[in-house]
Design a protein around this motif. Sequence first.
Motif, mmCIF file in Angstrom:
data_model
loop_
_atom_site.group_PDB
_atom_site.id
_atom_site.type_symbol
_atom_site.label_atom_id
_atom_site.label_comp_id
_atom_site.label_asym_id
_atom_site.label_seq_id
_atom_site.Cartn_x
_atom_site.Cartn_y
_atom_site.Cartn_z
ATOM 1 N N LYS A 2 0.278 4.833 0.975
ATOM 2 C CA LYS A 2 1.209 3.754 0.675
ATOM 3 C C LYS A 2 0.464 2.552 0.096
ATOM 4 C CE LYS A 2 1.502 1.031 4.957
ATOM 5 N NZ LYS A 2 1.396 -0.298 4.390
ATOM 6 N N MET A 3 1.155 1.831 -0.778
ATOM 7 C CA MET A 3 0.575 0.635 -1.368
ATOM 8 C C MET A 3 0.424 -0.440 -0.303
ATOM 9 S SD MET A 3 2.056 -1.641 -4.547
ATOM 10 C CE MET A 3 2.141 -0.195 -5.615
ATOM 11 N N LYS A 4 -0.741 -1.071 -0.234
ATOM 12 C CA LYS A 4 -0.952 -2.146 0.713
ATOM 13 C C LYS A 4 -0.483 -3.472 0.125
ATOM 14 C CE LYS A 4 -4.675 -0.249 3.532
ATOM 15 N NZ LYS A 4 -6.004 -0.531 4.148
ATOM 16 N N THR A 5 -0.202 -4.422 1.019
ATOM 17 C CA THR A 5 0.330 -5.704 0.578
ATOM 18 C C THR A 5 -0.459 -6.860 1.167
ATOM 19 O OG1 THR A 5 1.890 -5.881 2.428
ATOM 20 C CG2 THR A 5 2.640 -4.698 0.491
ATOM 21 N N ARG A 77 6.722 -5.021 0.607
ATOM 22 C CA ARG A 77 6.651 -4.360 1.906
ATOM 23 C C ARG A 77 6.072 -5.299 2.961
ATOM 24 N NH1 ARG A 77 5.113 -0.880 -2.105
ATOM 25 N NH2 ARG A 77 6.151 1.144 -2.205
ATOM 26 N N ASP A 80 0.111 -6.228 4.980
ATOM 27 C CA ASP A 80 -1.093 -5.726 5.633
ATOM 28 C C ASP A 80 -2.057 -6.868 5.892
ATOM 29 O OD1 ASP A 80 -0.930 -2.604 5.549
ATOM 30 O OD2 ASP A 80 -0.226 -3.279 3.589
ATOM 31 N N ASN A 127 3.749 -4.235 11.662
ATOM 32 C CA ASN A 127 2.813 -3.429 10.879
ATOM 33 C C ASN A 127 1.456 -3.379 11.588
ATOM 34 O OD1 ASN A 127 1.725 -1.922 8.808
ATOM 35 N ND2 ASN A 127 1.492 -3.656 7.406
#
Length: 254
Positions: A2-5, A77, A80, A127
Amino acid sequence: MKMKTIIITGAASGIGKAVAELFYSEGWQLGLLDLNPTPLQDTVKDWDKSRYCIVAANVTDPDQVETALQQIMQSIRLPDVLFNCAGVLEVGDFEAITLDRHHRILDINNKGVLNCCYFAFPYLKQNPGSRVINMSSASSLYGIPGFASYSASKFWVKGFTEALNLEWARYGIQVMDIEPPFVNTPMLANKQAQIIRRLGVKLVAEDIAVQVFQAAQGERLHNAVSREYKVLRAARKCLPDRAAHKLVKWMSGY
């Protein structure tokens, strides 16, 4: 995967901008927050619009921070990483700096970090494994004359970071800071002080961005930047207070 944010405050210039550019190049999704986000439009002009969100907010205003994070969460999202980068610096004798300016330093450097952590917490909590990275400074090593309020504000950041790192471990949130010496950014432009001349300005914003990226993958609570500062940091632990006092007095020209 998954793409981190990452959410970045003070993202429009200096270290915040360099961090945004590096994390974007590494495939992250970004929430970019700044009091004046107009310069960010040039930064993101060639970026994929699905991978960033720009919001204008004053980090010293709790209502604006809460609203900004709500807006960001509608576009990206769960974070992170929260990177608290917004900050200001003033150089000069304590009594020569206006009281309003002293208050502004503490409001942005301290209340801004507090506000962002407070309102980001519900999202970070959802998260596990997320982190908060705060901008501290080599000025948190010993009170620096000519930088009294700024130096004190970075002591606060260090203490706040240590406390939250212990408190939020139960939620799977790691809190850490970055401690660089002087960095060639707009915040330091035209600032004159003996300690700046003696230590030099050997770092650029991109150097700190690399440290932030490494911290986002690492476990270290305090991330000291540059070999010279690491040596000073190690020496401070060994030096008696009288010797540290004399060293800082000499470096700062007081």
